[in-house]
Design an enzyme around this catalytic site. Structure first.
Site, PDB file in Angstrom:
ATOM      1  N   CYS A  39      34.844  35.101  38.002  1.00  0.00           N
ATOM      2  CA  CYS A  39      36.034  35.836  38.417  1.00  0.00           C
ATOM      3  C   CYS A  39      35.634  36.735  39.585  1.00  0.00           C
ATOM      4  O   CYS A  39      34.585  36.528  40.196  1.00  0.00           O
ATOM      5  CB  CYS A  39      36.664  36.613  37.261  1.00  0.00           C
ATOM      6  SG  CYS A  39      35.742  38.033  36.646  1.00  0.00           S
TER       7      CYS A  39
ATOM      8  N   ASN B  53      33.447  40.209  37.592  1.00  0.00           N
ATOM      9  CA  ASN B  53      32.628  39.881  36.421  1.00  0.00           C
ATOM     10  C   ASN B  53      32.599  41.003  35.390  1.00  0.00           C
ATOM     11  O   ASN B  53      31.591  41.249  34.745  1.00  0.00           O
ATOM     12  CB  ASN B  53      31.211  39.481  36.833  1.00  0.00           C
ATOM     13  CG  ASN B  53      30.403  38.821  35.724  1.00  0.00           C
ATOM     14  OD1 ASN B  53      29.199  39.023  35.635  1.00  0.00           O
ATOM     15  ND2 ASN B  53      31.024  38.035  34.877  1.00  0.00           N
TER      16      ASN B  53
ATOM     17  N   CYS C 114      35.964  41.604  33.587  1.00  0.00           N
ATOM     18  CA  CYS C 114      37.130  41.378  32.726  1.00  0.00           C
ATOM     19  C   CYS C 114      37.239  39.926  32.278  1.00  0.00           C
ATOM     20  O   CYS C 114      36.902  39.587  31.149  1.00  0.00           O
ATOM     21  CB  CYS C 114      38.424  41.802  33.431  1.00  0.00           C
ATOM     22  SG  CYS C 114      38.567  43.582  33.739  1.00  0.00           S
ATOM     23  N   ARG C 115      37.729  39.071  33.167  1.00  0.00           N
ATOM     24  CA  ARG C 115      38.062  37.700  32.782  1.00  0.00           C
ATOM     25  C   ARG C 115      36.845  36.824  32.502  1.00  0.00           C
ATOM     26  O   ARG C 115      36.789  36.147  31.470  1.00  0.00           O
ATOM     27  CB  ARG C 115      38.929  37.043  33.865  1.00  0.00           C
ATOM     28  CG  ARG C 115      40.262  37.735  34.049  1.00  0.00           C
ATOM     29  CD  ARG C 115      41.009  37.211  35.240  1.00  0.00           C
ATOM     30  NE  ARG C 115      40.304  37.580  36.479  1.00  0.00           N
ATOM     31  CZ  ARG C 115      40.630  37.129  37.685  1.00  0.00           C
ATOM     32  NH1 ARG C 115      41.625  36.272  37.824  1.00  0.00           N
ATOM     33  NH2 ARG C 115      39.972  37.528  38.743  1.00  0.00           N
ATOM     34  N   SER C 116      35.887  36.787  33.419  1.00  0.00           N
ATOM     35  CA  SER C 116      34.767  35.857  33.212  1.00  0.00           C
ATOM     36  C   SER C 116      33.852  36.257  32.058  1.00  0.00           C
ATOM     37  O   SER C 116      33.424  35.386  31.303  1.00  0.00           O
ATOM     38  CB  SER C 116      33.990  35.605  34.508  1.00  0.00           C
ATOM     39  OG  SER C 116      33.477  36.779  35.065  1.00  0.00           O
TER      40      SER C 116
ATOM     41  N   ASP D  74      44.455  38.974  36.447  1.00  0.00           N
ATOM     42  CA  ASP D  74      43.349  39.913  36.281  1.00  0.00           C
ATOM     43  C   ASP D  74      43.825  41.146  35.510  1.00  0.00           C
ATOM     44  O   ASP D  74      44.601  41.950  36.029  1.00  0.00           O
ATOM     45  CB  ASP D  74      42.806  40.321  37.648  1.00  0.00           C
ATOM     46  CG  ASP D  74      41.477  41.040  37.559  1.00  0.00           C
ATOM     47  OD1 ASP D  74      41.131  41.559  36.466  1.00  0.00           O
ATOM     48  OD2 ASP D  74      40.772  41.087  38.573  1.00  0.00           O
TER      49      ASP D  74
END
Length: 160
Positions: free
Chosen positions: A8, A11, A13-15, A129
């Site tokens: 993401c 690095n 939140c999402r990934s 995000d």
């Protein structure tokens, strides 16, 4: 060893959420000895930081381990080391191009997919995000579903 890298922007939140969720699913499937998982960001603002508190809270809510996760930036050797690079959105895919090394013919290289490619029934194609939206629950649901389908895809493609 099959290696999967989630990517993401920062690095945090999402990934890392996808890394933790996918690691949990892979372990539950008994495939943790053959599938390795990591995450990285295209940006360098959060290198060395743990996941965002919202990510940690949602992972804790679902009893998914996240200890030891630290943000890092994508490296050019990731394209050779990893089997699959899974981006959270179209801009991540575009940004990945700036990290990709020149390849020699016949050299192994990762295949790049967007995570929501594995959830074709969803109306949106990019994982939003939650750093900006605050909607960690919605993102968790997208990540969990897509990771389940990603795992099924890998099991079939790699004949596991």
């Amino acid at each position: 060893m099959i290696q999967v890298l989630f990517v993401c922007l920062g690095n945090i939140c999402r990934s890392p959420m996808a890394e933790a969720v996918f690691r949990h699913q892979v372990k539950e499937a008994g495939l943790d000895a053959v599938i390795a998982i990591d995450s990285a960001g295209t940006g360098d603002w959060h290198i060395g930081h743990p996941p965002h508190q919202g990510t940690r809270d949602i992972l804790d809510q679902y009893q998914i381990k996240h200890e030891g996760l630290k943000a890092r930036q994508v490296r050019s050797d990731d394209f050779i080391q990893y089997t699959y690079i899974i981006a959270m959105d179209a801009s991540n895919v575009t940004n990945l191009a700036s990290f990709a090394p020149d390849f020699v013919e016949g050299e192994k290289r990762a295949t790049i997919h967007k995570l929501l490619d594995f959830a074709p029934d969803r109306s949106i194609k990019d994982v939003p995000d939650p750093y900006y939206t605050g909607n960690f629950q919605e993102v968790y649901e997208m990540v969990e579903e897509s990771c389940e389908r990603l795992l099924a895809f890998i099991i079939e493609k790699e004949k596991l």
